[in-house]
Write a protein that holds these residues in place. Structure first.
Motif, PDB file in Angstrom:
ATOM      1  N   VAL A 534       0.857  -1.175   0.000  1.00 33.31           N
ATOM      2  CA  VAL A 534       0.000   0.000   0.000  1.00 33.31           C
ATOM      3  C   VAL A 534       0.899   1.233   0.000  1.00 33.31           C
ATOM      4  O   VAL A 534       1.814   1.335   0.828  1.00 33.31           O
ATOM      5  N   ALA A 535       0.667   2.127  -0.949  1.00 32.31           N
ATOM      6  CA  ALA A 535       1.444   3.366  -1.041  1.00 32.31           C
ATOM      7  C   ALA A 535       0.541   4.544  -0.699  1.00 32.31           C
ATOM      8  O   ALA A 535      -0.524   4.714  -1.301  1.00 32.31           O
ATOM      9  N   PHE A 536       0.967   5.359   0.260  1.00 33.64           N
ATOM     10  CA  PHE A 536       0.197   6.526   0.687  1.00 33.64           C
ATOM     11  C   PHE A 536       1.046   7.766   0.427  1.00 33.64           C
ATOM     12  O   PHE A 536       2.113   7.930   1.028  1.00 33.64           O
ATOM     13  N   ASP A 537       0.618   8.627  -0.509  1.00 33.95           N
ATOM     14  CA  ASP A 537       1.364   9.821  -0.886  1.00 33.95           C
ATOM     15  C   ASP A 537       0.805  11.050  -0.182  1.00 33.95           C
ATOM     16  O   ASP A 537      -0.413  11.220  -0.075  1.00 33.95           O
ATOM     17  N   VAL A 538       1.715  11.922   0.255  1.00 35.08           N
ATOM     18  CA  VAL A 538       1.348  13.260   0.719  1.00 35.08           C
ATOM     19  C   VAL A 538       2.112  14.232  -0.170  1.00 35.08           C
ATOM     20  O   VAL A 538       3.336  14.348  -0.078  1.00 35.08           O
ATOM     21  N   THR A 539       1.394  14.924  -1.053  1.00 38.51           N
ATOM     22  CA  THR A 539       2.023  15.813  -2.028  1.00 38.51           C
ATOM     23  C   THR A 539       1.674  17.254  -1.704  1.00 38.51           C
ATOM     24  O   THR A 539       0.518  17.584  -1.424  1.00 38.51           O
ATOM     25  N   ASP A 540       2.688  18.122  -1.718  1.00 37.96           N
ATOM     26  CA  ASP A 540       2.455  19.536  -1.424  1.00 37.96           C
ATOM     27  C   ASP A 540       3.072  20.409  -2.502  1.00 37.96           C
ATOM     28  O   ASP A 540       3.846  19.939  -3.345  1.00 37.96           O
ATOM     29  N   THR A 541       2.711  21.668  -2.482  1.00 39.11           N
ATOM     30  CA  THR A 541       3.279  22.651  -3.416  1.00 39.11           C
ATOM     31  C   THR A 541       4.201  23.609  -2.666  1.00 39.11           C
ATOM     32  O   THR A 541       4.236  24.807  -2.939  1.00 39.11           O
ATOM     33  N   GLY A 542       4.936  23.045  -1.708  1.00 37.90           N
ATOM     34  CA  GLY A 542       5.867  23.846  -0.919  1.00 37.90           C
ATOM     35  C   GLY A 542       7.133  24.169  -1.681  1.00 37.90           C
ATOM     36  O   GLY A 542       7.207  23.985  -2.905  1.00 37.90           O
ATOM     37  N   PRO A 543       8.190  24.631  -0.979  1.00 37.69           N
ATOM     38  CA  PRO A 543       9.411  25.111  -1.641  1.00 37.69           C
ATOM     39  C   PRO A 543      10.252  23.999  -2.262  1.00 37.69           C
ATOM     40  O   PRO A 543      11.149  24.280  -3.048  1.00 37.69           O
ATOM     41  N   GLY A 544       9.992  22.745  -1.908  1.00 30.97           N
ATOM     42  CA  GLY A 544      10.809  21.663  -2.434  1.00 30.97           C
ATOM     43  C   GLY A 544      12.102  21.492  -1.654  1.00 30.97           C
ATOM     44  O   GLY A 544      12.485  22.325  -0.828  1.00 30.97           O
ATOM     45  N   ILE A 545      12.793  20.371  -1.929  1.00 34.27           N
ATOM     46  CA  ILE A 545      13.999  20.016  -1.174  1.00 34.27           C
ATOM     47  C   ILE A 545      15.085  19.635  -2.164  1.00 34.27           C
ATOM     48  O   ILE A 545      14.849  18.852  -3.094  1.00 34.27           O
TER      49      ILE A 545
END
Length: 613
Positions: A534-545
């Motif tokens: 099971v893959a659970f993604d949390v995606t944001d539009t933050g500054p990135g790394i």
């Protein structure tokens, strides 16, 4: 406490073949260079060793290897130091050279001391002392008694330490060695202070000040003056304590230092604080903060610890509770680093002892090596358990006063206050909440250290947890204008997890996404099956790394360049704990990100077998 070396050997009697005289000259030159330039001394020892082996000159080889061991000890290469010292000891025992053996036993003792093996260190120092006593070699006897006393004090055997120090004083007086005498008198006073015999400690430390002044040992004078002032403060004799600190500052001037060392400034702050008025407290705080700033760049643990405690007390007495809390947080951080350093150092020490023992060829020595290694391993486990217990105790014990501070701040908030006073109350509550969050992370990490096994997982539905996360973070996301949404197959997904651990992991990932996403951004939660996972993604539009920072992302206490967009706090433990929890459930957390393009954190967990889903 000091530990000392002994004198070089006398060159062999003439006439001698040229090659043997060259070995002797190289060994003498190596001894002279040992502290000034250990690297040069090592090169001379290696050349003397090579020539001695070619000439079958056993004593020349033994002295070369003994000095080589001492140079490695000076450079903190303890594995090599012990190997060379043990080899030299064997050569001297075979040749019957007692003075060379005494010098080498001292090196053995010094090395075992730094490896934390106090029993073998005592064995080395006492062996060297017996030889010097037989030869009536006063300087050697006094040095070894000082080392024996310091070891006993380190082990907490203060009565034995005092007896040895006093014997060292008698020998130093008989030998007329003022430098050694001043050190022995100072160490006796320090040990008496540790046992609470303050008046007698003050007498010895005052005598040490006088001795060091008489021989212009102003560096040593500083330590004696500071210790004397501390004893006098505990006796309630503030004016005399202040006079000692004044004398220390005069010694600083004699040494031509631009500013007083941290321990001298802390002593000044302790004396100034005794005046009790606001001006004095402010001055004491300034002195202590300056000392701590220098200690953070590289200083002694005990001085830094005392400075943190003093600064916290001064801030509390001056009414700055928030600053007192921040100071305590700094102390906790320093203690945490010290525990980690001590554990790593102990591992290195064990490795050194293990490597040395592996070189033993005889069967009985091999058996003894295994027994010693088992004992050391048990000691390491005990130290780790002790560290875990201390971390847990410190964190728990700090929660109680924090709870009281929050409670009192809440009561103050209910009183009629000015706008400025209300702001102070908000600051106090914010600081206490921040400290509480840090302690919570420390407790969770300590819990993982203690548990350190696989979690008991069961089939767990993701849908209720995702709904809970949406409810929990909807208000925070709305206040920042963030579009928080769920997509994918979450309603039908089941994974193998331990419910409490899964909630902590998901909560951390969602919290971070909301924390680092700017106003008007988006946070999307997506779940899906990938085969038996099971893959659970949390995606944001933050500054990135960046790629460089992604390599450090899951390390404890790492702080990246990206900052929370709403002023939230972070000490860099959340992702470290989250990944450890995920791995304890048989899963993992990975990150895909690039600067300016946001981030996707993916939690992978095993899916249950079809018949148990």
């Amino acid at each position: 406490m000091t530990h000392t070396e002994t004198e070089p050997y006398a060159s062999a009697e003439s006439p001698r073949p040229e090659i043997l005289a060259k070995v002797d000259a190289l060994n003498d030159a190596a001894w002279e260079a040992r502290t000034r330039d250990p690297g040069e001394a090592i090169q001379r020892c290696l050349e003397a060793w090579r020539l001695a082996v070619e000439a079958r000159y056993a004593d020349g080889e033994a002295y070369a290897r003994s000095t080589l061991g001492l140079c490695h000890w000076i450079r903190r290469n303890y594995r090599e130091a012990l190997q060379e010292a043990i080899a030299a000891r064997s050569l001297f025992e075979q040749s019957g050279n007692r003075m060379g053996l005494a010098r080498t036993l001292n090196v053995v003792g010094l090395t075992f001391w730094h490896l934390g093996d106090y029993a073998h260190a005592l064995e080395g120092f006492m062996g060297a002392h017996r030889i010097y006593r037989e030869a009536n070699h006063l300087a050697g006897m006094a040095n070894q008694m000082g080392n024996i006393a310091a070891i006993r004090a380190t082990m907490g055997e203060y009565d034995g330490a005092l007896e040895a120090y006093r014997e060292s004083i008698r020998i130093m007086e008989a030998a007329g060695n003022q430098h050694g005498l001043s050190d022995a008198v100072h160490n006796t006073g320090e040990t008496l202070a540790r046992t609470g015999q303050l008046e007698e400690a003050r007498e010895y430390l005052q005598r040490a000040m006088d001795l060091k002044a008489s021989i212009s040992d102003w560096s040593g004078f500083l330590g004696s003056a500071v210790s004397t002032s501390q004893a006098l403060l505990q006796l309630g004799r503030v004016e005399e304590a202040e006079a000692c600190v004044d004398a220390a500052y005069e010694a600083v001037a004699r040494l031509g230092l631009e500013k007083a060392p941290p321990h001298v400034r802390v002593a000044r702050a302790q004396v100034v604080a005794e005046r009790g008025d606001a001006t004095a407290l402010a001055g004491a705080i300034e002195l202590t903060e300056g000392a701590l700033a220098d200690l953070r760049e590289g200083g002694e643990w005990e001085v830094a610890h005392n400075a943190y405690i003093l600064l916290s007390d001064l801030c509390e007495r001056s009414g700055d509770t928030a600053k007192a809390l921040r100071t305590l947080r700094g102390l906790v951080g320093m203690q945490r680093e010290r525990f980690s350093e001590d554990s790593a150092r102990q591992v290195r020490r064990l490795q050194v002892a293990f490597d040395v023992e592996q070189n033993r060829a005889a069967a009985d020595e091999e058996r003894r090596r295994r027994e010693e290694l088992d004992d050391l391993t048990q000691e390491l486990r005990r130290l780790i358990e002790e560290k875990d217990a201390i971390m847990g105790t410190v964190s728990h014990d700090l929660q109680n006063p924090l709870g009281a501070i929050l409670g009192f701040a809440g009561l103050l908030g209910e009183e009629p206050l000015t706008s400025e006073q209300k702001e102070y109350v908000r600051d106090i509550r914010a600081a206490a909440n921040e400290m509480s969050s840090i302690l919570g992370d420390l407790l969770r990490m300590n819990e993982l250290d203690v548990r350190s096994g696989s979690a008991d997982v069961v089939a767990t539905d993701l849908a209720p947890l995702l709904a809970e996360m949406m409810r929990r973070y909807a208000g925070r996301a709305r206040s920042k204008g963030i579009d928080l949404r769920v997509s994918g197959e979450s309603a039908d997904l089941t994974c193998l997890a331990e419910e409490r651990s899964l909630r902590r992991v998901v909560d951390n990932l969602v919290s971070n996404a909301v924390k680092y996403t700017p106003k008007g951004g988006r946070v999307e939660l997506t779940a899906r099956y990938e085969g038996a996972t099971v893959a659970f993604d949390v995606t944001d539009t933050g500054p990135g790394i960046s790629e460089e920072e992604r390599e450090r992302l899951f390390r404890p206490f790492e702080r990246l360049t990206a900052k929370p967009t709403g002023g939230e706090d972070s000490i860099g433990l959340g992702l470290h704990i989250a990944r450890r929890l995920a791995r304890s459930m048989g899963g993992d957390i990975l990150c895909e990100s690039a600067p300016g393009k946001g981030s996707t954190f993916t939690l992978y967990l095993r899916a249950p077998p079809v018949d148990s889903a």
